[in-house]
Scaffold this motif. Sequence first.
Motif, PDB file in Angstrom:
ATOM      1  N   ARG A   1       0.836  -1.197   0.000  1.00  0.00           N
ATOM      2  CA  ARG A   1       0.000   0.000   0.000  1.00  0.00           C
ATOM      3  C   ARG A   1       0.883   1.264   0.000  1.00  0.00           C
ATOM      4  O   ARG A   1       0.658   2.203  -0.774  1.00  0.00           O
ATOM      5  CB  ARG A   1      -0.914  -0.002   1.226  1.00  0.00           C
ATOM      6  CG  ARG A   1      -1.902   1.166   1.259  1.00  0.00           C
ATOM      7  CD  ARG A   1      -2.652   1.232   2.581  1.00  0.00           C
ATOM      8  NE  ARG A   1      -1.773   1.473   3.714  1.00  0.00           N
ATOM      9  CZ  ARG A   1      -1.262   2.663   4.037  1.00  0.00           C
ATOM     10  NH1 ARG A   1      -1.497   3.723   3.292  1.00  0.00           N
ATOM     11  NH2 ARG A   1      -0.477   2.798   5.096  1.00  0.00           N
ATOM     12  N   ILE A   2       1.901   1.265   0.841  1.00  0.00           N
ATOM     13  CA  ILE A   2       2.803   2.422   0.904  1.00  0.00           C
ATOM     14  C   ILE A   2       3.543   2.594  -0.419  1.00  0.00           C
ATOM     15  O   ILE A   2       3.702   3.717  -0.914  1.00  0.00           O
ATOM     16  CB  ILE A   2       3.785   2.277   2.094  1.00  0.00           C
ATOM     17  CG1 ILE A   2       3.015   2.405   3.413  1.00  0.00           C
ATOM     18  CG2 ILE A   2       4.904   3.307   2.002  1.00  0.00           C
ATOM     19  CD1 ILE A   2       3.840   2.090   4.647  1.00  0.00           C
TER      20      ILE A   2
ATOM     21  N   ASN B   1       4.385   5.502  -5.469  1.00  0.00           N
ATOM     22  CA  ASN B   1       4.292   5.528  -6.931  1.00  0.00           C
ATOM     23  C   ASN B   1       3.313   6.613  -7.394  1.00  0.00           C
ATOM     24  O   ASN B   1       3.580   7.341  -8.352  1.00  0.00           O
ATOM     25  CB  ASN B   1       3.881   4.163  -7.472  1.00  0.00           C
ATOM     26  CG  ASN B   1       4.976   3.128  -7.332  1.00  0.00           C
ATOM     27  OD1 ASN B   1       6.148   3.450  -7.152  1.00  0.00           O
ATOM     28  ND2 ASN B   1       4.602   1.848  -7.390  1.00  0.00           N
ATOM     29  N   ALA B   2       2.168   6.702  -6.691  1.00  0.00           N
ATOM     30  CA  ALA B   2       1.180   7.724  -7.044  1.00  0.00           C
ATOM     31  C   ALA B   2       1.762   9.121  -6.835  1.00  0.00           C
ATOM     32  O   ALA B   2       1.569  10.014  -7.666  1.00  0.00           O
ATOM     33  CB  ALA B   2      -0.093   7.529  -6.216  1.00  0.00           C
ATOM     34  N   LYS B   3       2.481   9.318  -5.724  1.00  0.00           N
ATOM     35  CA  LYS B   3       3.107  10.624  -5.462  1.00  0.00           C
ATOM     36  C   LYS B   3       4.165  10.937  -6.515  1.00  0.00           C
ATOM     37  O   LYS B   3       4.280  12.077  -6.972  1.00  0.00           O
ATOM     38  CB  LYS B   3       3.743  10.655  -4.060  1.00  0.00           C
ATOM     39  CG  LYS B   3       2.773  10.529  -2.927  1.00  0.00           C
ATOM     40  CD  LYS B   3       1.966  11.786  -2.757  1.00  0.00           C
ATOM     41  CE  LYS B   3       1.061  11.638  -1.530  1.00  0.00           C
ATOM     42  NZ  LYS B   3       0.167  12.748  -1.376  1.00  0.00           N
ATOM     43  N   ASP B   4       4.946   9.915  -6.912  1.00  0.00           N
ATOM     44  CA  ASP B   4       5.950  10.105  -7.965  1.00  0.00           C
ATOM     45  C   ASP B   4       5.299  10.531  -9.273  1.00  0.00           C
ATOM     46  O   ASP B   4       5.770  11.447  -9.954  1.00  0.00           O
ATOM     47  CB  ASP B   4       6.767   8.829  -8.181  1.00  0.00           C
ATOM     48  CG  ASP B   4       7.779   8.568  -7.075  1.00  0.00           C
ATOM     49  OD1 ASP B   4       8.029   9.484  -6.264  1.00  0.00           O
ATOM     50  OD2 ASP B   4       8.322   7.441  -7.028  1.00  0.00           O
ATOM     51  N   GLU B   5       4.182   9.871  -9.619  1.00  0.00           N
ATOM     52  CA  GLU B   5       3.467  10.227 -10.853  1.00  0.00           C
ATOM     53  C   GLU B   5       2.912  11.644 -10.768  1.00  0.00           C
ATOM     54  O   GLU B   5       2.982  12.403 -11.737  1.00  0.00           O
ATOM     55  CB  GLU B   5       2.342   9.220 -11.112  1.00  0.00           C
ATOM     56  CG  GLU B   5       2.830   7.865 -11.575  1.00  0.00           C
ATOM     57  CD  GLU B   5       1.702   6.857 -11.738  1.00  0.00           C
ATOM     58  OE1 GLU B   5       0.527   7.279 -11.795  1.00  0.00           O
ATOM     59  OE2 GLU B   5       2.001   5.652 -11.824  1.00  0.00           O
ATOM     60  N   GLU B   6       2.377  12.008  -9.606  1.00  0.00           N
ATOM     61  CA  GLU B   6       1.849  13.354  -9.414  1.00  0.00           C
ATOM     62  C   GLU B   6       2.976  14.387  -9.524  1.00  0.00           C
ATOM     63  O   GLU B   6       2.823  15.432 -10.153  1.00  0.00           O
ATOM     64  CB  GLU B   6       1.154  13.457  -8.044  1.00  0.00           C
ATOM     65  CG  GLU B   6       0.624  14.823  -7.716  1.00  0.00           C
ATOM     66  CD  GLU B   6      -0.549  15.266  -8.586  1.00  0.00           C
ATOM     67  OE1 GLU B   6      -0.894  16.453  -8.507  1.00  0.00           O
ATOM     68  OE2 GLU B   6      -1.105  14.459  -9.346  1.00  0.00           O
ATOM     69  N   THR B   7       4.122  14.083  -8.925  1.00  0.00           N
ATOM     70  CA  THR B   7       5.277  14.978  -9.007  1.00  0.00           C
ATOM     71  C   THR B   7       5.711  15.152 -10.453  1.00  0.00           C
ATOM     72  O   THR B   7       5.971  16.272 -10.908  1.00  0.00           O
ATOM     73  CB  THR B   7       6.439  14.426  -8.158  1.00  0.00           C
ATOM     74  OG1 THR B   7       6.015  14.339  -6.802  1.00  0.00           O
ATOM     75  CG2 THR B   7       7.664  15.323  -8.250  1.00  0.00           C
ATOM     76  N   LYS B   8       5.776  14.063 -11.202  1.00  0.00           N
ATOM     77  CA  LYS B   8       6.168  14.132 -12.622  1.00  0.00           C
ATOM     78  C   LYS B   8       5.154  14.956 -13.407  1.00  0.00           C
ATOM     79  O   LYS B   8       5.521  15.783 -14.240  1.00  0.00           O
ATOM     80  CB  LYS B   8       6.279  12.731 -13.213  1.00  0.00           C
ATOM     81  CG  LYS B   8       6.508  12.736 -14.720  1.00  0.00           C
ATOM     82  CD  LYS B   8       7.533  11.781 -15.150  1.00  0.00           C
ATOM     83  CE  LYS B   8       7.781  11.740 -16.629  1.00  0.00           C
ATOM     84  NZ  LYS B   8       7.729  12.976 -17.366  1.00  0.00           N
ATOM     85  N   ARG B   9       3.861  14.733 -13.130  1.00  0.00           N
ATOM     86  CA  ARG B   9       2.818  15.490 -13.827  1.00  0.00           C
ATOM     87  C   ARG B   9       2.960  16.984 -13.525  1.00  0.00           C
ATOM     88  O   ARG B   9       2.888  17.824 -14.429  1.00  0.00           O
ATOM     89  CB  ARG B   9       1.435  14.989 -13.399  1.00  0.00           C
ATOM     90  CG  ARG B   9       0.287  15.626 -14.180  1.00  0.00           C
ATOM     91  CD  ARG B   9      -1.063  15.242 -13.621  1.00  0.00           C
ATOM     92  NE  ARG B   9      -1.284  15.729 -12.279  1.00  0.00           N
ATOM     93  CZ  ARG B   9      -1.561  17.004 -11.956  1.00  0.00           C
ATOM     94  NH1 ARG B   9      -1.633  17.919 -12.896  1.00  0.00           N
ATOM     95  NH2 ARG B   9      -1.752  17.363 -10.706  1.00  0.00           N
ATOM     96  N   LEU B  10       3.202  17.323 -12.261  1.00  0.00           N
ATOM     97  CA  LEU B  10       3.374  18.729 -11.891  1.00  0.00           C
ATOM     98  C   LEU B  10       4.618  19.328 -12.537  1.00  0.00           C
ATOM     99  O   LEU B  10       4.605  20.479 -12.996  1.00  0.00           O
ATOM    100  CB  LEU B  10       3.441  18.876 -10.369  1.00  0.00           C
ATOM    101  CG  LEU B  10       2.123  18.623  -9.622  1.00  0.00           C
ATOM    102  CD1 LEU B  10       2.357  18.621  -8.122  1.00  0.00           C
ATOM    103  CD2 LEU B  10       1.066  19.644 -10.006  1.00  0.00           C
ATOM    104  N   GLN B  11       5.705  18.561 -12.587  1.00  0.00           N
ATOM    105  CA  GLN B  11       6.923  19.041 -13.250  1.00  0.00           C
ATOM    106  C   GLN B  11       6.649  19.289 -14.736  1.00  0.00           C
ATOM    107  O   GLN B  11       7.107  20.294 -15.292  1.00  0.00           O
ATOM    108  CB  GLN B  11       8.052  18.025 -13.093  1.00  0.00           C
ATOM    109  CG  GLN B  11       8.675  18.007 -11.724  1.00  0.00           C
ATOM    110  CD  GLN B  11       9.714  16.900 -11.564  1.00  0.00           C
ATOM    111  OE1 GLN B  11       9.689  15.902 -12.282  1.00  0.00           O
ATOM    112  NE2 GLN B  11      10.615  17.078 -10.606  1.00  0.00           N
ATOM    113  N   ASP B  12       5.911  18.381 -15.365  1.00  0.00           N
ATOM    114  CA  ASP B  12       5.564  18.566 -16.781  1.00  0.00           C
ATOM    115  C   ASP B  12       4.728  19.828 -16.971  1.00  0.00           C
ATOM    116  O   ASP B  12       4.937  20.575 -17.927  1.00  0.00           O
ATOM    117  CB  ASP B  12       4.808  17.341 -17.316  1.00  0.00           C
ATOM    118  CG  ASP B  12       5.684  16.107 -17.443  1.00  0.00           C
ATOM    119  OD1 ASP B  12       6.928  16.247 -17.391  1.00  0.00           O
ATOM    120  OD2 ASP B  12       5.133  14.987 -17.587  1.00  0.00           O
TER     121      ASP B  12
END
Length: 128
Positions: free
Chosen positions: A32-33, A38-49
Amino acid sequence: MLLCLEEAKHLEATDKAKLEEEIMAKQMEVHRIQDEVNAKDEETKRLQDEVEEALRKRDLLAAQEMIRRLEEQLKQLQAAKDELQLHQKELQGMLLCLEEAKHLEATDKAKLEEEIMAKQMEVQRIQD
């Protein structure tokens, strides 16, 4: 004694089951963690984009504004150049007229001088 052995085996089995349950629970928690990470990493990448896209748009708008200002300056420069050329042509025309006037003045002066000389000669002739 056999009864003690039986109870120990039963306790061992119960403890083993509890440990296996705890291990399973911990593995599920880790999974779960990891999913959250992974979800936070994807969100971070999306925000960086998004930030990079916003920066590209800002740079593009700045470049377009600079092009617009340069084009406006070029139009003003061309208008000033055209006006300068017009004034130069007017000046050349005025200089040409002035030279023609000087030439006519010299020609008229020469004619007048010739007429004066002729009149003087006529007066002289009449006097003689």
